[in-house]
Scaffold this motif. Structure first.
Motif, PDB file in Angstrom:
ATOM      1  N   GLN A  69       0.836  -1.199   0.000  1.00 49.15           N
ATOM      2  CA  GLN A  69       0.000   0.000   0.000  1.00 49.15           C
ATOM      3  C   GLN A  69       0.868   1.246   0.000  1.00 49.15           C
ATOM      4  O   GLN A  69       1.951   1.270   0.589  1.00 49.15           O
ATOM      5  CB  GLN A  69      -0.909   0.030   1.237  1.00 49.15           C
ATOM      6  N   ASN A  70       0.364   2.283  -0.664  1.00 49.06           N
ATOM      7  CA  ASN A  70       1.032   3.578  -0.585  1.00 49.06           C
ATOM      8  C   ASN A  70       0.434   4.371   0.574  1.00 49.06           C
ATOM      9  O   ASN A  70      -0.533   3.917   1.213  1.00 49.06           O
ATOM     10  CB  ASN A  70       0.925   4.326  -1.923  1.00 49.06           C
ATOM     11  N   ALA A  86      -1.586   6.670   0.719  1.00 52.93           N
ATOM     12  CA  ALA A  86      -3.019   6.959   0.563  1.00 52.93           C
ATOM     13  C   ALA A  86      -3.891   5.728   0.765  1.00 52.93           C
ATOM     14  O   ALA A  86      -5.119   5.811   0.699  1.00 52.93           O
ATOM     15  CB  ALA A  86      -3.281   7.548  -0.820  1.00 52.93           C
ATOM     16  N   GLU A 107      -3.771   2.985  -1.180  1.00 52.41           N
ATOM     17  CA  GLU A 107      -4.023   2.310  -2.449  1.00 52.41           C
ATOM     18  C   GLU A 107      -3.158   1.054  -2.557  1.00 52.41           C
ATOM     19  O   GLU A 107      -1.964   1.076  -2.239  1.00 52.41           O
ATOM     20  CB  GLU A 107      -3.699   3.253  -3.599  1.00 52.41           C
ATOM     21  N   LEU A 108      -3.768  -0.060  -2.990  1.00 48.96           N
ATOM     22  CA  LEU A 108      -3.025  -1.297  -3.214  1.00 48.96           C
ATOM     23  C   LEU A 108      -2.295  -1.239  -4.555  1.00 48.96           C
ATOM     24  O   LEU A 108      -2.797  -0.678  -5.530  1.00 48.96           O
ATOM     25  CB  LEU A 108      -3.971  -2.497  -3.211  1.00 48.96           C
ATOM     26  N   TYR A 109      -1.101  -1.855  -4.591  1.00 45.01           N
ATOM     27  CA  TYR A 109      -0.378  -1.924  -5.852  1.00 45.01           C
ATOM     28  C   TYR A 109      -1.146  -2.795  -6.841  1.00 45.01           C
ATOM     29  O   TYR A 109      -1.312  -2.422  -8.008  1.00 45.01           O
ATOM     30  CB  TYR A 109       1.025  -2.478  -5.637  1.00 45.01           C
ATOM     31  N   GLY A 110      -1.605  -3.963  -6.400  1.00 45.14           N
ATOM     32  CA  GLY A 110      -2.487  -4.790  -7.219  1.00 45.14           C
ATOM     33  C   GLY A 110      -1.783  -5.850  -8.041  1.00 45.14           C
ATOM     34  O   GLY A 110      -0.633  -5.686  -8.472  1.00 45.14           O
TER      35      GLY A 110
END
Length: 535
Positions: free
Chosen positions: A477-478, A480, A482-485
């Protein structure tokens, strides 16, 4: 040359938490990585942020090419000779602050908490009391023993009140007990020979109206000055907590009438009580820190052992080359990878991810490694290895602990045999440019008592690469959130298909680190890349 005296770092955080750390050994590493000697839990601090060296008996701090730099007394430095009182920061707001000082120097500041006595110079009684405070200062200056300092506080209380003896009482499991007792002549008394009405004192302390209010026992003519547990206040001041729960003891002074105490006497006794409370709280925090450090040291040893259990040398030449790494989310992790050769014709490999994190997962990962080693000695194919692991784990954990596993055997002929037990789908990067996924073919090992592990096969051509990774990479995760995915990771790995194994692994690790902005991984990250090169 060695320094004239050892030095320490006083570590402070805006939350109010602080502790002290000896600067040793050298170079003394500071950063976010668990391998550092001083580990700072802030994702904005670099994994290896700074180091302290010992040069000609002096301590020198250096920036280790950190992301935000090192500041000493508000000025950014690359290299700086430290002097007592230097304030070290890491280029980011609201984070750790380190203060460099000789060991024991902080004891000198304890006297500053004592209020000035309201006395006239010609008053010899007040001068005598002031001499008692100076005696505390002398002991604080050179003593490292808590008992020595507490004895000095009791001696000062005796001198201030002109009592015959004083006793330091401490609470243990709800009961008061004698920690030390002193006479007016400065001699220690045997606690077993002292008659103190402990139950009555306990009740009196419970019923007092003020947290630091003195308690007078009319039957014995004694006075008790309560000691309390302290905590740092929000405005850098010390605040006391609740009455009964936070009372940790008392200074007991006998042969004294409460009416004989002047206002200045009471002020001085209150200051002594705060001093003793501070000393006891510091001793408690120091013991907690020592225990924490002991656990940290043991985890560091465990981390080193786990790192040593990973393959030390991966093949860099021959018909199969490989590169890999495993980055635990804490000191130790539950990921594991290995690669071993069976004669000249077969390489066996495994990548596993034990459910959970930390020590329990690391122990099971070590078990998986032992099983893999035994399987290699027995030339056990991947599907039989998975059946063995499943039975072993389920018999001992009844499905509560399991592991996703990818196991494979690569033959010199190019034959690839594999089993994917619930693991992230490895990527088969063909030299032709095609990309294939080796998706799960069975349930994780240890999850079900009866489970089948069918063997799958493929054929490798020269230049084909197999990349196996754990879910710590796509789930990074960053800041924010958000997952890298998975899809983004697979596209990035495909873009690196023309790189060698070592360069590919390095690029993937750097990509995820950059995405996460240097934050510690929430899950273990393991990646193994192998390339088939028929010769």
């Amino acid at each position: 040359m060695t320094p004239r005296q050892p030095a320490v770092l006083v570590v402070s955080h805006p939350t109010g938490h602080s502790f002290q750390r000896n600067i040793s050994p050298f170079p003394f590493l500071i950063g976010r990585s668990p391998d550092c000697h001083l580990v700072l839990r802030d994702s904005r601090i670099s994994r290896s942020h700074a180091r302290i060296l010992l040069e000609n008996g002096e301590h020198v701090i250096e920036d280790s090419d950190s992301r935000h730099g090192v500041l000493v007394n508000g000025r950014k430095v690359r290299r700086h000779r430290l002097v007592p009182g230097d304030r070290i920061e890491f280029g980011i707001p609201d984070s750790y602050v380190l203060t460099f000082q000789p060991a024991g120097a902080n004891l000198r500041s304890l006297l500053a908490a004592l209020p000035a006595a309201k006395a006239k110079e010609e008053d010899t009684a007040d001068l005598s009391r002031l001499r008692s405070f100076l005696e505390i200062a002398r002991v604080l200056e050179g003593a490292f023993s808590t008992d020595d300092v507490l004895a000095a506080v009791v001696d000062a209380a005796i001198a201030v009140t002109r009592c015959q003896k004083g006793v330091l009482l401490l609470d243990h499991a709800g009961e008061l007990g004698v920690r030390l007792a002193r006479t007016a002549a400065g001699a220690f008394l045997d606690p077993s020979e002292i008659q103190i009405p402990l139950p009555r004192i306990r009740e009196a302390l419970k019923g007092r109206r003020e947290l630091l209010g003195m308690v007078h026992d009319p039957e014995s003519g004694a006075v008790c000055v309560p000691l309390v547990r302290l905590r740092p206040g929000g405005a850098a001041e010390t605040q006391a907590l609740s009455f009964e729960r936070e009372t940790v003891g008392a200074i007991y002074l006998d042969s004294l009438s409460a009416a004989d105490l002047s206002g200045s006497d009471r002020d001085l006794l209150g200051s002594l009580a705060l001093e003793a409370s501070t000393i006891l709280e510091n001793a408690r925090l120091l013991e907690e820190q020592r225990e924490k450090q002991r656990l940290e040291d043991e985890l560091q040893i465990a981390r080193g052992i786990q790192r040593d259990l990973l393959p030390r040398r991966l093949p860099r030449e021959g018909w199969l080359v490989a590169a890999g790494t495993s980055i635990p989310s804490s000191h130790v992790g539950g990921d594991y990878f290995d690669l071993r050769r069976s004669g000249d014709e077969v390489w066996s490999l495994i990548v596993a991810d034990v459910a959970g994190k930390g020590v329990s997962a690391a122990l099971l990962a070590a078990v998986l490694q032992g099983a893999f080693v035994l399987a290699g000695d027995a030339d056990m194919p991947p599907h039989r290895l998975l059946a063995l692991l499943n039975r072993f784990l389920h018999d001992r954990t009844e499905g509560e602990k399991y592991a996703t596993v990818f196991a494979a055997a690569i033959h010199r002929s190019g034959e690839l045999q594999w089993v994917n037990a619930g693991h992230c789908a490895p990527m088969l990067l063909r030299a032709s440019g095609a990309v294939e996924s080796l998706r799960p073919t069975a349930t994780p090992a240890g999850l079900l008592e009866e489970a089948g592990y069918p063997l799958s096969e493929a054929r490798l051509a020269p230049g084909d690469k197999l990349v196996i990774y754990s879910d710590g990479f796509p789930e990074a995760q960053n800041p924010a959130g958000e997952l890298y995915g998975d899809e983004r990771l697979r596209r990035f790995i495909a873009q690196c298909a023309n790189l060698g194994c070592e360069a590919l692994v390095s690029r993937v690790v750097e990509e995820i680190d950059d995405f996460a902005s240097g934050a510690d991984p929430a899950d273990d990250r393991t990646i193994l890349a192998v390339e088939y090169q028929a010769r």
